[in-house]
Design an enzyme around this catalytic site. Structure first.
Site, short mmCIF file in Angstrom:
data_model
loop_
_atom_site.label_atom_id
_atom_site.label_comp_id
_atom_site.label_asym_id
_atom_site.label_seq_id
_atom_site.Cartn_x
_atom_site.Cartn_y
_atom_site.Cartn_z
CD GLU A 14 0.27 -4.20 4.74
OE1 GLU A 14 0.38 -4.33 5.78
OE2 GLU A 14 0.97 -3.17 4.12
CG HIS A 38 1.09 0.47 8.07
ND1 HIS A 38 2.42 -0.28 8.07
CD2 HIS A 38 1.38 1.49 8.80
CE1 HIS A 38 3.25 0.11 8.99
NE2 HIS A 38 2.58 1.39 9.34
CG ASP A 49 3.88 -3.69 1.28
OD1 ASP A 49 5.05 -3.28 2.07
OD2 ASP A 49 2.89 -3.52 1.81
CG ASP A 72 2.93 0.59 2.65
OD1 ASP A 72 2.41 1.70 2.79
OD2 ASP A 72 3.04 -0.24 3.74
#
Length: 584
Positions: A34, A173, A32, A178
Site C-alpha cells: 500500500e 486494500h 502486496d 490482499d
C-alpha cells in the site's frame, strides 16, 4: 529414409534445461504494497504484506505498516483506511527493507500488477543503497489473461478474480489481506494452466510475458485436447483439417511442449490462430534428432504444400544458370537443374545478375538468336564492337575458337579454375583506385553474389556426389547423433546414447539405410534445401566424419575468395551505416 537400432527404443531423456524447474518445487513470495500514490519516485510505501508458499503449502508471512515520511493523502485514507497517525509510529522503510529482501531470497516475486510493486521496492533499494536481488517476477494479472478467456471473465482485477474463484480471503486494500487473496488466486490459476500442460517455472514465466498483449481465443481453448497424445520427443508435427488436409507442418525438440503452445496466449500470429481453429487432429513423427526432423519437415512441406506455412508457397522453387545446347552455347536462366549448371539461386533476378557478372569475365555471346554451325551471316552488334564478344553470329569466330570459352565457364563453375574471379576482383580494385566508387561498389556487390553462388554450388555438389557419408555429432549429454547421407539425401538417422557403443549402431544403420540412386543435375537430383541442411550439419557443431570415400572441395573453388567476399560485405555494411548516420 531408414532407421534402425541395436537397443530397445527409449524416449529421449530431456536435459535439465529442457525440463525446467517443476512448479511444485518453486518457492513463491506473494507481495502486496500500500502506498501514498502511484509513482515509485515521488510516493512512499505505507504497508507491506508478503506470503511465502511452495507446493500449495504456506511457509510464512510478513506484514507491517511503514512510515513513508510524509502524510497520507485523504483519497488513500478513504481507500485503505491507513491514516497518517497509524504510520507515524511505524518503522521507516530503511529498517523494514532488509527483512523484506531476506524474505524474498531465492523465491519468485509474485504480485497482482507486479510491475507496480516490484518498481516501488526496486526504487527503494536504490534510494537506500541496497541491492535489488532481481528475482523472477510473476504477475497474476497477466497470468489470468493467459489462463482465462474474456467469455469467462472480462476483468482481471484482484477483486474480480477473488469473487470468480470464491477465495476465502477477499481483498480489502490492506497489504497482508490482499497478499493472502492473491495466493489463493495464484493457486487457482496454476490449476488452470496445469490443464494446458504448463509444468515448469520457465514455461509459466514465458506464458505471462506473452500474455500481456493477447488472450487465447475460446476456440483455441477448446482445441487444447489435440495436444494430449503428443509425445515429449523430437520430431515433426502436422496439423490436419476437417478433410484430412495438412494445414501446417513444424518441428521441435519437444513436440508436446511446442504443440501445447499453440493453444495458449503465447501464440500471437493471426494466421496460426486461424489454423488452430480449423484443426481437427495433430499427427506427429518422432525423429532421432533435430537433423532428421528438419529433413522430414522439408519433405512434408514439398509433398503437402500446407496453406499456413509461409515456406510452402513455392517449395523447392530455385533457379539455375546453364549453358544452352547449340553450336555456340550461351548462358540461360532455367528452372531445371541441368548438368554443369550454376546455382541454386533463390530468385530469377539473382540468377540474371550472376549471368551479367559472369559475362564480364567469360566473353560468351549475350544474344539469344540461334546461330547455325556453318556459314553464319548475322551482323555484329555493339557488344562485339566493345570487345566483349567475338561475334560468332557474323562468322568472325569459329566453333573451335568459341569452344574454349564454354570450357572456361564449365571449369569456373566446377572449381577447376578461378582466373575469372581474380580478374573481376582486380577490376573492382582498379575502379576504386580511379575513385569511381559508385561503379566499384555496384560491381563489388554483384561479384560478392557470384562468389557466394559459386561456393554454394561447389560445396553442395561435392556432397551430393558422395555415395555415402556417415556423420556423428555430440548430443551434449555424452551420446551421439548419427546420420547416413547418400547422394545428398538423408538415408538413415539414429542416436547412440551415453553408455552405448556407437559403432554397432552405425553399422546397423548402414546395413538398413535407404537405397538412393543418383539423379540428374549438379546435386544428383537431391532437393537443394535438403543438401544445404545436411552440409550445415556435417560442417558445424563438432560433427565428425565416420565414413567418407572422397569428399573434398575443389582446389580452385570460390571458397578461396570467401575471405575477400566477407571483407567486401563488411565494407558494404559499414558504408550503409555511415550513409544512414549522415542522413540522420
Amino acid at each position: 529414409m531408414a532407421r534402425t537400432s541395436v537397443r530397445p527404443v527409449i524416449a529421449p531423456q530431456l536435459s535439465f534445461d529442457e525440463l525446467g524447474t517443476p512448479l511444485p518445487e518453486v518457492t513463491f513470495v506473494v507481495v502486496d504494497l500500500e502506498t501514498t500514490g502511484g509513482s515509485h519516485e515521488r510516493d512512499g510505501i505505507t504497508e507491506v504484506g508478503a506470503v511465502k508458499v511452495r507446493g500449495g503449502e504456506r511457509l510464512g508471512e510478513l506484514g507491517t505498516l511503514v512510515d513513508p515520511g510524509r502524510g497520507v493523502p485523504p483519497n488513500v485514507v478513504a481507500l485503505t483506511g491507513i491514516t497518517t497517525a497509524m504510520v507515524s509510529r511505524a518503522p521507516r522503510l530503511e529498517s523494514v527493507l532488509p527483512s523484506v529482501l531476506e524474505f524474498l531470497s531465492g523465491a519468485v516475486f509474485v504480485a497482482h500488477n507486479a510491475p507496480f510493486d516490484a518498481g516501488f521496492l526496486r526504487s527503494a533499494c536504490e534510494r537506500h543503497g541496497m541491492v535489488w536481488p532481481r528475482p523472477p517476477v510473476l504477475c497474476t494479472a497477466r497470468l489470468a489473461r493467459a489462463a482465462l478467456t474474456r467469455d469467462e471473465l472480462r476483468s482481471v482485477s484482484l477483486g474480480s478474480l477473488s469473487r470468480y474463484f470464491g477465495t476465502r480471503t477477499q481483498p480489502n486494500h490492506r497489504a497482508l489481506s490482499d497478499a493472502r487473496a492473491t495466493v489463493e488466486v495464484l493457486h487457482h490459476l496454476l490449476e488452470r494452466i496445469g490443464n494446458l500442460g504448463v509444468q515448469s517455472l520457465e514455461e509459466l514465466l514465458a506464458l505471462t510475458r506473452e500474455a500481456s498483449a493477447h488472450r487465447p481465443t475460446q476456440r483455441q481453448r477448446r482445441q487444447r485436447h489435440l495436444a494430449e497424445s503428443v509425445p515429449s520427443a523430437p520430431g515433426v508435427y502436422l496439423f490436419r483439417g476437417p478433410r484430412e488436409e495438412v494445414l501446417y507442418v513444424g518441428t521441435s525438440g519437444d513436440l508436446r511442449r511446442r504443440v501445447r503452445n499453440y493453444f495458449t496466449a503465447g501464440e500471437k500470429r493471426r494466421r496460426i490462430r486461424d489454423m488452430v481453429a480449423l484443426a481437427e487432429r495433430v499427427d506427429t513423427v518422432v525423429c532421432a534428432h533435430a537433423l532428421e526432423a528438419g529433413v522430414r519437415e522439408l519433405r512434408l512441406l514439398a509433398a503437402h504444400k500446407p496453406k499456413y506455412n509461409r515456406r510452402s508457397r513455392n517449395p523447392g522453387r530455385v533457379w539455375w544458370v546453364a549453358a544452352t545446347e547449340e553450336a555456340f552455347p550461351r548462358l540461360s536462366v532455367v528452372a531445371a537443374p541441368k548438368e554443369g549448371a550454376l546455382g541454386p539461386f533463390p530468385s530469377q533476378k539473382a540468377a540474371t545478375a550472376a549471368v551479367d557478372t559472369l559475362l564480364d569475365a567469360v566473353p560468351l555471346r549475350r544474344c539469344t538468336q540461334r546461330i547455325p554451325a556453318r556459314s553464319p551471316s548475322g551482323t555484329p552488334c555493339m557488344v562485339s564492337e566493345l570487345g566483349r564478344c567475338g561475334a560468332p553470329c557474323a562468322g568472325f569466330q569459329s566453333r573451335e575458337e568459341y569452344a574454349p570459352l564454354v570450357g572456361r565457364w564449365r571449369d569456373l563453375v566446377a572449381g577447376r579454375r578461378d582466373h575469372e574471379l581474380s580478374s573481376l576482383v582486380s577490376a573492382v580494385d582498379e575502379l576504386a583506385a580511379r575513385e569511381r566508387f559508385e561503379e566499384a561498389a555496384g560491381d563489388r556487390d554483384r561479384l560478392v553474389g557470384l562468389i557466394g553462388a559459386l561456393e554454394r554450388r561447389q560445396t553442395l555438389a561435392e556432397l551430393a556426389a558422395q555415395p555415402e557419408v556417415v556423420g556423428a555429432r555430440p548430443d551434449g549429454r555424452g551420446g551421439w547423433e548419427l546420420a547416413v547421407i547418400r547422394y545428398g539425401r538423408l538415408a538413415a538417422a539414429d542416436v547412440a546414447r551415453r553408455g552405448v557403443r556407437p559403432m554397432p549402431v552405425v553399422e546397423a544403420m548402414r546395413a538398413s539405410a535407404q537405397t538412393v540412386l543418383p539423379g540428374d543435375g549438379p546435386l544428383a537430383g537431391a532437393p537443394p534445401e535438403e543438401v544445404r541442411l545436411l552440409y550445415r550439419w556435417l560442417t558445424t557443431g563438432g560433427t565428425r566424419l565416420v565414413y567418407c570415400d572422397s569428399w573434398a572441395e575443389p582446389a580452385f573453388g570460390a571458397a578461396r575468395w570467401a575471405g575477400w567476399a566477407a571483407r567486401a560485405r563488411e565494407g558494404t555494411a559499414a558504408g550503409r551505416a555511415a550513409l544512414e548516420a549522415l542522413v540522420r
